[in-house]
Write an enzyme that holds these catalytic residues in place. Structure first.
Site, PDB file in Angstrom:
ATOM      1  N   HIS A 298     -48.293  -8.359  77.929  1.00 29.17           N
ATOM      2  CA  HIS A 298     -48.890  -9.587  78.468  1.00 29.17           C
ATOM      3  C   HIS A 298     -49.031 -10.601  77.330  1.00 29.17           C
ATOM      4  O   HIS A 298     -49.683 -10.333  76.330  1.00 29.17           O
ATOM      5  CB  HIS A 298     -50.247  -9.274  79.106  1.00 29.17           C
ATOM      6  CG  HIS A 298     -50.858 -10.441  79.810  1.00 29.17           C
ATOM      7  ND1 HIS A 298     -50.460 -10.851  81.064  1.00 29.17           N
ATOM      8  CD2 HIS A 298     -51.835 -11.300  79.439  1.00 29.17           C
ATOM      9  CE1 HIS A 298     -51.179 -11.910  81.431  1.00 29.17           C
ATOM     10  NE2 HIS A 298     -52.013 -12.210  80.448  1.00 29.17           N
TER      11      HIS A 298
ATOM     12  N   HIS B 208     -47.929 -15.468  80.414  1.00 28.56           N
ATOM     13  CA  HIS B 208     -49.007 -16.131  81.157  1.00 28.56           C
ATOM     14  C   HIS B 208     -49.210 -17.510  80.541  1.00 28.56           C
ATOM     15  O   HIS B 208     -49.786 -17.642  79.463  1.00 28.56           O
ATOM     16  CB  HIS B 208     -50.273 -15.257  81.050  1.00 28.56           C
ATOM     17  CG  HIS B 208     -51.493 -15.865  81.665  1.00 28.56           C
ATOM     18  ND1 HIS B 208     -52.758 -15.356  81.448  1.00 28.56           N
ATOM     19  CD2 HIS B 208     -51.652 -16.937  82.481  1.00 28.56           C
ATOM     20  CE1 HIS B 208     -53.637 -16.087  82.113  1.00 28.56           C
ATOM     21  NE2 HIS B 208     -52.997 -17.056  82.732  1.00 28.56           N
TER      22      HIS B 208
ATOM     23  N   MET C 135     -57.490 -14.247  87.898  1.00 27.50           N
ATOM     24  CA  MET C 135     -58.288 -14.253  86.676  1.00 27.50           C
ATOM     25  C   MET C 135     -59.683 -13.727  87.004  1.00 27.50           C
ATOM     26  O   MET C 135     -60.337 -14.213  87.929  1.00 27.50           O
ATOM     27  CB  MET C 135     -58.417 -15.680  86.115  1.00 27.50           C
ATOM     28  CG  MET C 135     -57.152 -16.314  85.600  1.00 27.50           C
ATOM     29  SD  MET C 135     -56.280 -15.366  84.337  1.00 27.50           S
ATOM     30  CE  MET C 135     -57.506 -15.267  83.025  1.00 27.50           C
TER      31      MET C 135
ATOM     32  N   ASP D 186     -56.594 -10.041  85.396  1.00 29.86           N
ATOM     33  CA  ASP D 186     -56.635 -10.388  83.970  1.00 29.86           C
ATOM     34  C   ASP D 186     -58.042 -10.822  83.566  1.00 29.86           C
ATOM     35  O   ASP D 186     -58.536 -11.841  84.040  1.00 29.86           O
ATOM     36  CB  ASP D 186     -55.628 -11.533  83.726  1.00 29.86           C
ATOM     37  CG  ASP D 186     -55.476 -11.910  82.252  1.00 29.86           C
ATOM     38  OD1 ASP D 186     -56.101 -11.262  81.392  1.00 29.86           O
ATOM     39  OD2 ASP D 186     -54.717 -12.857  81.982  1.00 29.86           O
TER      40      ASP D 186
HETATM   41  C1  DX5 Z   1     -57.624 -14.893  78.831  1.00 35.89           C
HETATM   42  C2  DX5 Z   1     -56.308 -14.185  78.817  1.00 35.89           C
HETATM   43  C3  DX5 Z   1     -56.394 -12.717  78.881  1.00 35.89           C
HETATM   44  C4  DX5 Z   1     -57.166 -12.050  77.770  1.00 35.89           C
HETATM   45  C5  DX5 Z   1     -57.798 -10.823  78.342  1.00 35.89           C
HETATM   46  O1  DX5 Z   1     -57.401 -16.255  79.030  1.00 35.89           O
HETATM   47  O2  DX5 Z   1     -55.504 -14.606  79.902  1.00 35.89           O
HETATM   48  O3  DX5 Z   1     -55.094 -12.132  79.028  1.00 35.89           O
HETATM   49  O4  DX5 Z   1     -56.390 -11.688  76.666  1.00 35.89           O
HETATM   50  O5  DX5 Z   1     -58.580 -10.241  77.378  1.00 35.89           O
HETATM   51  P1  DX5 Z   1     -59.638  -9.102  77.702  1.00 35.89           P
HETATM   52  O6  DX5 Z   1     -58.899  -7.963  78.285  1.00 35.89           O
HETATM   53  O7  DX5 Z   1     -60.249  -8.825  76.378  1.00 35.89           O
HETATM   54  O8  DX5 Z   1     -60.629  -9.708  78.681  1.00 35.89           O
HETATM   55 ZN    ZN Z   2     -53.622 -13.583  80.321  1.00 39.20          ZN
END
Ligand code: DX5
Ligand code: ZN
Length: 230
Positions: free
Chosen positions: A34, A68, A139, A177
């Site tokens: 990702h 992303h 999200m 995510d």
């Molecule tokens: C946030 C990102 C995520 C982030 C998730 O904007 O899109 O992909 O890296 O991190 P964790 O798993 O630490 O919440």
């Molecule tokens: Zn992300």
């Protein structure tokens, strides 16, 4: 059991050793990379672009790369990421003036397309473009940073998205995510997710000097998934 995929978010990796980190996290049994792209405009943070994606491919990374995009505007970057080796490209509908066109641009570039829904964004867009979508990403934090807490309203929203996808009869992945950990992945999967982004949960595990540091946490995530009855 669904075909679950674990997608480590490299946002929490050690960027000074990124190639090695990605190789190690894939060797620990994860499925796709990702790749969080932030522009300090759509979100208040700045990360990595197509050059880094290309560098991972040149380093020998063969796994799917799940790009992303947290950028505005979106379209101009799509062909650059496609050339750099992206497999999936997802974007936020609020960041594109023409969502249907952007989805088409992604598919025309040879990548699989995805729409990303912020915690407060309704799923309405899906209704009109579901035939152009290969993945729906919900999200469960506000985009911009790793290490935030899972927002609970993502659970009923996952159920809602799962219902829309199943009723469409299409092959569409449902990704989550933000704030995914060993202690909540089971509930998230039971609500309908099949693809799990995890950044801090994976990259902060174990001792930095241990090359097998990610094995334990990835096994623990998989063990939780194995308990899900869907
Ligand atoms: C946030 C990102 C995520 C982030 C998730 O904007 O899109 O992909 O890296 O991190 P964790 O798993 O630490 O919440
Ligand atoms: Zn992300």
């Amino acid at each position: 059991m669904r075909d679950y995929k674990i997608a480590p978010s490299i946002l929490s990796a050690d960027f000074a050793r990124l190639g090695e980190e990605v190789v190690n996290v894939l060797a620990a049994g994860t499925d796709m990379v990702h790749f969080d792209v932030m522009d300090n405009h759509y979100v208040p943070n700045l990360t990595i672009g197509p050059l880094v994606c290309e560098a991972l491919r040149k380093h020998g990374v063969k796994a799917e790369i799940d790009v992303h995009l947290m950028v505005k505007p979106v379209d101009r970057l799509v062909p650059d990421f496609a050339k750099a080796g992206a497999s999936w490209i997802t974007f936020h509908p609020e960041a594109s003036e023409h969502v249907d066109r952007t989805l088409q641009v992604i598919r025309d570039s040879g990548c699989k397309s995805g729409l990303v829904f912020n915690p407060a964004t309704p799923l309405d867009y899906l209704k009109y473009v579901i035939d152009k979508v290969d993945l729906v990403l919900l999200m469960s934090v506000n985009p911009g940073f790793g290490g935030q807490s899972f927002i609970a309203s993502a659970i009923p929203k996952l159920r809602e998205a799962r219902k829309i996808i199943d009723e469409s009869g299409r092959q569409i992945r449902l990704e989550i995510d933000g704030g995914v950990k060993v202690d909540n992945i089971r509930e998230i999967a039971a609500a309908g997710a099949d693809t799990f982004v995890a950044g801090s949960a994976i990259f902060s595990a174990g001792k930095a000097t241990d090359p097998n540091r990610y094995d334990t946490v990835v096994k623990a995530l998989r063990a939780e998934l194995a308990k899900v009855k869907v």
